[in-house]
Design an enzyme around this catalytic site. Structure first.
Site, PDB file in Angstrom:
ATOM      1  N   THR A  10       0.790  -1.274  -0.075  1.00  0.00           N
ATOM      2  CA  THR A  10      -0.082   0.000   0.024  1.00  0.00           C
ATOM      3  C   THR A  10       0.736   1.283   0.015  1.00  0.00           C
ATOM      4  OG1 THR A  10      -1.692  -1.378   1.149  1.00  0.00           O
ATOM      5  CG2 THR A  10      -1.747   1.239   1.291  1.00  0.00           C
ATOM      6  N   THR A  47       1.112  -4.598   4.341  1.00  0.00           N
ATOM      7  CA  THR A  47       0.869  -4.864   5.822  1.00  0.00           C
ATOM      8  C   THR A  47       0.125  -6.503   5.763  1.00  0.00           C
ATOM      9  OG1 THR A  47      -1.491  -3.874   5.357  1.00  0.00           O
ATOM     10  CG2 THR A  47       0.418  -2.814   6.462  1.00  0.00           C
ATOM     11  N   ASP A  48      -0.318  -6.963   4.499  1.00  0.00           N
ATOM     12  CA  ASP A  48      -1.185  -8.073   4.691  1.00  0.00           C
ATOM     13  C   ASP A  48      -0.189  -9.320   5.140  1.00  0.00           C
ATOM     14  OD1 ASP A  48      -3.412  -6.957   4.155  1.00  0.00           O
ATOM     15  OD2 ASP A  48      -3.471  -7.679   1.941  1.00  0.00           O
ATOM     16  N   SER A  98       1.335  -7.474  -0.901  1.00  0.00           N
ATOM     17  CA  SER A  98       2.057  -8.528   0.087  1.00  0.00           C
ATOM     18  C   SER A  98       1.181  -9.688  -0.090  1.00  0.00           C
ATOM     19  CB  SER A  98       2.172  -8.180   1.335  1.00  0.00           C
ATOM     20  OG  SER A  98       1.010  -7.960   2.127  1.00  0.00           O
TER      21      SER A  98
END
Length: 311
Positions: free
Chosen positions: A18, A92-93, A59
């Site tokens: 992101t 972040t995932d 990710s």
């Protein structure tokens, strides 16, 4: 030596996510900014920055092989004697997974700090540059090891998990104490298949058996509570154990120490009796990474159990 040349040099590895995303013509955000693009948005700083383009992926799409590519890139930068530390820009995932892989594969007195963003670069609440600045400050703090700097908070890699999808403070940690001394597991993980099996109430062993049939070399159960499931899944674990495939019991509950307390045919105690190893702290995403790293490094069943049950 010029004054500029004497400043600390930090490598900033871009992998997508992101923080590098903005909306396209279709209205969907996707990685489109390079690492240098992001560095150019920072205010003047008393340090030198080296942008390193590694990947440009969401990710959620990262495979174990992709995470290994990132880890190898970090290793190359840590090996440069002119580098003070490394920042990894990451989605972040899957940040918790890559963070743990880095912590398992590298030992260096230089800091490695992961960061990213909850909101894309063109979002009104864009947080990526603030997080990048925090990560750089963390590197300059000089604390060795792998950590996360995000939303004004900082966490070690061990026990890290994403807890929010819509808040700037996106991460938490399953444990309260200091991170344990982790084993060094440098062998690459890219060729392995380790699956996570969801265990909703009343689950059967269909997905576990499908993973075994697909050639999974290790399994992680996203079980209930402190690590509980059903008699049907216990029978599936026994089949996996008989086939020589290690099974780790974790939990969908995000925080707290896990203990194999319950029986009743499908509790954590029964899963252990069938051959599963109960994770003391790690949640499914990080348990998968640790299991993959231990398998890649040839760890036997006793060593796998010792690390998961005590660390």
């Amino acid at each position: 030596m010029t004054a500029t040349a004497s400043l600390p040099l930090v490598a900033v590895l871009a992998t997508g996510g992101t923080i590098a995303s903005r909306k396209g013509a279709d209205g969907a955000a996707s990685p489109s900014l390079s690492g240098q693009d992001l560095l150019d948005l920072l205010p003047p700083l008393a340090l030198r920055l080296r942008a390193v383009e590694v990947l440009a992926k969401d990710s959620a799409s990262l495979t174990l092989a992709d995470m290994q590519v990132i880890s190898d890139a970090v290793g190359r930068q840590l090996g440069d004697p002119g580098i003070t530390g490394v920042v990894v820009l990451h989605g972040t995932d899957a940040m918790e997974e890559t963070a743990l892989l880095l912590a398992l594969q590298h030992r260096s007195p230089k800091p490695v700090v992961l960061t990213g963003a909850q909101f894309a670069a063109d979002h009104p609440q864009s947080d990526g540059i603030a997080n990048l600045a925090q990560a750089l400050a963390t590197v300059l703090g000089g604390l060795a090891g792998v950590s996360l700097a995000f939303g004004g908070q900082a966490f070690p890699a061990w026990g890290l998990y994403k807890r929010a999808s819509d808040r700037a403070q996106a991460f938490g940690r399953a444990g309260d104490g200091p991170a344990p001394e982790l084993p060094l597991l440098p062998a690459p993980v890219g060729g392995l298949r380790v699956d996570i099996i969801a265990c909703p109430p009343g689950t059967d062993a269909l997905h576990l058996d499908a993973s075994l049939a697909a050639g999974a070399q290790g399994l992680v159960l996203a079980a209930l509570g402190s690590g509980n499931a059903t008699p049907e899944l216990v029978a599936g674990v026994a089949r996996a154990h008989a086939a020589g495939v290690p099974v780790i019991t974790s939990s969908r509950v995000p925080e707290g120490i896990l203990a194999p307390t319950y029986g009743g045919g499908g509790g954590g105690h029964d899963l252990c009796m069938a051959g599963a190893v109960h994770a003391r702290l790690l949640r499914p995403g990080q348990a998968r990474i640790l299991l993959a790293a231990m398998l890649a490094n040839g760890c036997d069943a006793a060593r796998i159990a010792q690390v998961f049950e005590t660390a």
